[in-house]
Scaffold this motif. Structure first.
Motif, PDB file in Angstrom:
ATOM      1  N   GLU A  15       0.835  -1.202   0.000  1.00 12.65           N
ATOM      2  CA  GLU A  15       0.000   0.000   0.000  1.00 12.65           C
ATOM      3  C   GLU A  15       0.874   1.258   0.000  1.00 12.65           C
ATOM      4  OE1 GLU A  15      -3.275   2.264   2.808  1.00 12.65           O
ATOM      5  OE2 GLU A  15      -2.981   0.104   3.064  1.00 12.65           O
ATOM      6  N   ALA A  16       1.907   1.289   0.845  1.00  6.40           N
ATOM      7  CA  ALA A  16       2.800   2.446   0.917  1.00  6.40           C
ATOM      8  C   ALA A  16       3.514   2.680  -0.416  1.00  6.40           C
ATOM      9  CB  ALA A  16       3.826   2.258   2.032  1.00  6.40           C
ATOM     10  N   ALA A  17       3.783   1.606  -1.162  1.00  5.41           N
ATOM     11  CA  ALA A  17       4.475   1.717  -2.450  1.00  5.41           C
ATOM     12  C   ALA A  17       3.510   1.921  -3.613  1.00  5.41           C
ATOM     13  CB  ALA A  17       5.330   0.471  -2.693  1.00  5.41           C
ATOM     14  N   GLY A  18       2.198   1.977  -3.318  1.00  5.05           N
ATOM     15  CA  GLY A  18       1.214   2.174  -4.380  1.00  5.05           C
ATOM     16  C   GLY A  18       1.022   0.951  -5.250  1.00  5.05           C
ATOM     17  N   ARG A  19       1.234  -0.239  -4.674  1.00  8.22           N
ATOM     18  CA  ARG A  19       1.111  -1.493  -5.421  1.00  8.22           C
ATOM     19  C   ARG A  19      -0.119  -2.260  -4.954  1.00  8.22           C
ATOM     20  NH1 ARG A  19       6.605  -4.303  -6.217  1.00  8.22           N
ATOM     21  NH2 ARG A  19       5.540  -5.917  -5.074  1.00  8.22           N
ATOM     22  N   PRO A  20      -0.678  -3.130  -5.796  1.00 14.44           N
ATOM     23  CA  PRO A  20      -1.840  -3.920  -5.391  1.00 14.44           C
ATOM     24  C   PRO A  20      -1.508  -4.855  -4.227  1.00 14.44           C
ATOM     25  CG  PRO A  20      -1.469  -4.094  -7.773  1.00 14.44           C
ATOM     26  CD  PRO A  20      -0.289  -3.373  -7.187  1.00 14.44           C
ATOM     27  N   ALA A  21      -2.483  -5.075  -3.357  1.00 16.89           N
ATOM     28  CA  ALA A  21      -2.313  -6.035  -2.258  1.00 16.89           C
ATOM     29  C   ALA A  21      -1.969  -7.395  -2.852  1.00 16.89           C
ATOM     30  CB  ALA A  21      -3.593  -6.126  -1.431  1.00 16.89           C
ATOM     31  N   GLY A  22      -1.096  -8.127  -2.189  1.00 17.50           N
ATOM     32  CA  GLY A  22      -0.709  -9.454  -2.657  1.00 17.50           C
ATOM     33  C   GLY A  22       0.447  -9.455  -3.638  1.00 17.50           C
ATOM     34  N   SER A  23       0.904  -8.266  -4.071  1.00 18.69           N
ATOM     35  CA  SER A  23       2.082  -8.227  -4.936  1.00 18.69           C
ATOM     36  C   SER A  23       3.264  -8.780  -4.154  1.00 18.69           C
ATOM     37  CB  SER A  23       2.402  -6.786  -5.365  1.00 18.69           C
ATOM     38  OG  SER A  23       1.372  -6.249  -6.158  1.00 18.69           O
ATOM     39  N   LEU A  24       4.140  -9.499  -4.838  1.00 23.05           N
ATOM     40  CA  LEU A  24       5.316 -10.039  -4.163  1.00 23.05           C
ATOM     41  C   LEU A  24       6.287  -8.917  -3.826  1.00 23.05           C
ATOM     42  CD1 LEU A  24       5.975 -13.276  -6.244  1.00 23.05           C
ATOM     43  CD2 LEU A  24       4.958 -13.086  -3.973  1.00 23.05           C
ATOM     44  N   LEU A  25       6.929  -9.027  -2.682  1.00 26.39           N
ATOM     45  CA  LEU A  25       7.897  -8.026  -2.253  1.00 26.39           C
ATOM     46  C   LEU A  25       9.295  -8.421  -2.698  1.00 26.39           C
ATOM     47  CD1 LEU A  25       6.663  -7.362   1.387  1.00 26.39           C
ATOM     48  CD2 LEU A  25       6.173  -6.029  -0.675  1.00 26.39           C
ATOM     49  N   ASN A  26      10.174  -7.444  -2.759  1.00 26.78           N
ATOM     50  CA  ASN A  26      11.576  -7.678  -3.061  1.00 26.78           C
ATOM     51  C   ASN A  26      12.329  -7.948  -1.774  1.00 26.78           C
ATOM     52  OD1 ASN A  26      10.965  -7.001  -5.725  1.00 26.78           O
ATOM     53  ND2 ASN A  26      11.432  -4.853  -5.387  1.00 26.78           N
ATOM     54  N   GLY A  27      13.455  -8.636  -1.892  1.00 24.61           N
ATOM     55  CA  GLY A  27      14.336  -8.855  -0.755  1.00 24.61           C
ATOM     56  C   GLY A  27      15.600  -8.036  -0.948  1.00 24.61           C
ATOM     57  N   TYR A  28      16.081  -7.421   0.118  1.00 22.36           N
ATOM     58  CA  TYR A  28      17.266  -6.570   0.062  1.00 22.36           C
ATOM     59  C   TYR A  28      18.292  -7.069   1.070  1.00 22.36           C
ATOM     60  CZ  TYR A  28      14.019  -3.555  -2.425  1.00 22.36           C
ATOM     61  OH  TYR A  28      13.112  -3.078  -3.332  1.00 22.36           O
ATOM     62  N   HIS A  29      19.459  -7.470   0.579  1.00 27.09           N
ATOM     63  CA  HIS A  29      20.584  -7.893   1.422  1.00 27.09           C
ATOM     64  C   HIS A  29      21.530  -6.692   1.491  1.00 27.09           C
ATOM     65  CE1 HIS A  29      19.542 -12.226   1.001  1.00 27.09           C
ATOM     66  NE2 HIS A  29      19.078 -11.820  -0.171  1.00 27.09           N
ATOM     67  N   PHE A  30      21.877  -6.252   2.692  1.00 28.58           N
ATOM     68  CA  PHE A  30      22.727  -5.069   2.816  1.00 28.58           C
ATOM     69  C   PHE A  30      23.516  -5.103   4.122  1.00 28.58           C
ATOM     70  CE2 PHE A  30      18.823  -4.165   4.933  1.00 28.58           C
ATOM     71  CZ  PHE A  30      19.100  -3.262   5.947  1.00 28.58           C
ATOM     72  N   ASP A  31      24.379  -4.121   4.289  1.00 26.84           N
ATOM     73  CA  ASP A  31      25.198  -4.013   5.489  1.00 26.84           C
ATOM     74  C   ASP A  31      26.002  -5.294   5.711  1.00 26.84           C
ATOM     75  OD1 ASP A  31      26.308  -2.835   7.717  1.00 26.84           O
ATOM     76  OD2 ASP A  31      24.585  -3.192   9.018  1.00 26.84           O
ATOM     77  N   PHE A  32      26.726  -5.701   4.660  1.00 32.47           N
ATOM     78  CA  PHE A  32      27.550  -6.910   4.720  1.00 32.47           C
ATOM     79  C   PHE A  32      28.697  -6.711   5.703  1.00 32.47           C
ATOM     80  CE2 PHE A  32      25.337  -7.122   0.740  1.00 32.47           C
ATOM     81  CZ  PHE A  32      25.059  -8.465   0.567  1.00 32.47           C
ATOM     82  N   ALA A  51       7.722   9.152   1.801  1.00 32.44           N
ATOM     83  CA  ALA A  51       8.248   8.952   3.153  1.00 32.44           C
ATOM     84  C   ALA A  51       7.762   7.599   3.642  1.00 32.44           C
ATOM     85  CB  ALA A  51       7.761  10.065   4.076  1.00 32.44           C
ATOM     86  N   ALA A  52       8.559   6.954   4.463  1.00 33.66           N
ATOM     87  CA  ALA A  52       8.174   5.646   4.998  1.00 33.66           C
ATOM     88  C   ALA A  52       7.111   5.829   6.081  1.00 33.66           C
ATOM     89  CB  ALA A  52       9.380   4.938   5.582  1.00 33.66           C
ATOM     90  N   PRO A  53       6.033   5.050   6.003  1.00 31.58           N
ATOM     91  CA  PRO A  53       5.046   5.089   7.082  1.00 31.58           C
ATOM     92  C   PRO A  53       5.679   4.621   8.397  1.00 31.58           C
ATOM     93  CG  PRO A  53       4.181   3.931   5.166  1.00 31.58           C
ATOM     94  CD  PRO A  53       5.642   4.150   4.927  1.00 31.58           C
ATOM     95  N   GLU A  54       5.071   4.973   9.496  1.00 30.96           N
ATOM     96  CA  GLU A  54       5.584   4.564  10.802  1.00 30.96           C
ATOM     97  C   GLU A  54       5.760   3.051  10.856  1.00 30.96           C
ATOM     98  OE1 GLU A  54       4.366   4.844  15.498  1.00 30.96           O
ATOM     99  OE2 GLU A  54       3.602   6.361  14.122  1.00 30.96           O
ATOM    100  N   GLY A  55       6.890   2.628  11.375  1.00 29.85           N
ATOM    101  CA  GLY A  55       7.190   1.202  11.486  1.00 29.85           C
ATOM    102  C   GLY A  55       7.892   0.622  10.273  1.00 29.85           C
ATOM    103  N   LEU A  56       8.006   1.406   9.188  1.00 32.45           N
ATOM    104  CA  LEU A  56       8.695   0.957   7.982  1.00 32.45           C
ATOM    105  C   LEU A  56       9.886   1.878   7.726  1.00 32.45           C
ATOM    106  CD1 LEU A  56       5.654   0.236   5.623  1.00 32.45           C
ATOM    107  CD2 LEU A  56       6.885  -1.374   7.090  1.00 32.45           C
ATOM    108  N   ALA A  57      10.813   1.445   6.888  1.00 33.22           N
ATOM    109  CA  ALA A  57      12.005   2.242   6.587  1.00 33.22           C
ATOM    110  C   ALA A  57      12.268   2.230   5.091  1.00 33.22           C
ATOM    111  CB  ALA A  57      13.214   1.666   7.323  1.00 33.22           C
ATOM    112  N   ILE A  58      13.007   3.220   4.624  1.00 28.86           N
ATOM    113  CA  ILE A  58      13.424   3.280   3.228  1.00 28.86           C
ATOM    114  C   ILE A  58      14.921   3.003   3.162  1.00 28.86           C
ATOM    115  CG2 ILE A  58      13.766   4.799   1.230  1.00 28.86           C
ATOM    116  CD1 ILE A  58      11.082   6.079   1.884  1.00 28.86           C
TER     117      ILE A  58
END
Length: 140
Positions: A15-32, A51-58
């Motif tokens: 919802e925050a990204a403006g995508r339909p419910a049930g869309s698959l999310l991406n995975g991000y590997h970082f801070d190696f 901006a990221a909604p409360e409880g989420l981050a960009i």
């Protein structure tokens, strides 16, 4: 991972990204880290200036060169990604990197997931790894 499907986080991110419910999310590997550990989060590309909604981050992704690897796999059960993605990662490090003139550089690695059709029985995935040409090499 399955918890975010049940607790509403998955749909909140879409919802925050403006995508339909049930869309698959991406995975991000970082801070190696030197010990091989890393951080991981799930999300979607945010609209410019969002901006990221409360409880989420960009997580900002730097503009850099990425090697991209594609894969498809049938979905086993509701919202569960199978083992094919593990095969992609294994082959990248055991086959592709040793046979090319590229090396991984610092930056987030991305697993981009999408449904291949409306039946949601197969997913497509792209693995994005930040790379640069090894010094002293030319060509592919």
């Amino acid at each position: 991972m399955e918890t975010i499907w049940r607790d509403g986080t998955h749909d909140a991110i879409n919802e925050a990204a403006g995508r339909p419910a049930g869309s698959l999310l991406n995975g991000y590997h970082f801070d190696f880290r030197e010990d091989g550990s890393r951080r991981y989060l799930m999300g979607a590309e945010a609209p410019a200036g969002a901006a990221a909604p409360e409880g989420l981050a960009i997580l900002p992704l730097p503009a850099q060169t990425y090697a991209v690897f594609e894969s498809r796999e049938p979905m086993e059960g509701e919202g569960e990604i199978g083992l094919e993605i593990l095969n992609v990662w294994r082959r990248v490090y055991s086959e592709w990197f040793p046979s090319t003139q590229f090396e991984q550089v610092e930056g987030p690695c991305v697993e981009k997931y999408a449904w291949t059709d409306e039946s949601r029985t197969e997913s497509a995935c792209e693995v994005w790894i930040p790379v640069r040409r090894r010094s002293g090499t030319c060509g592919v």
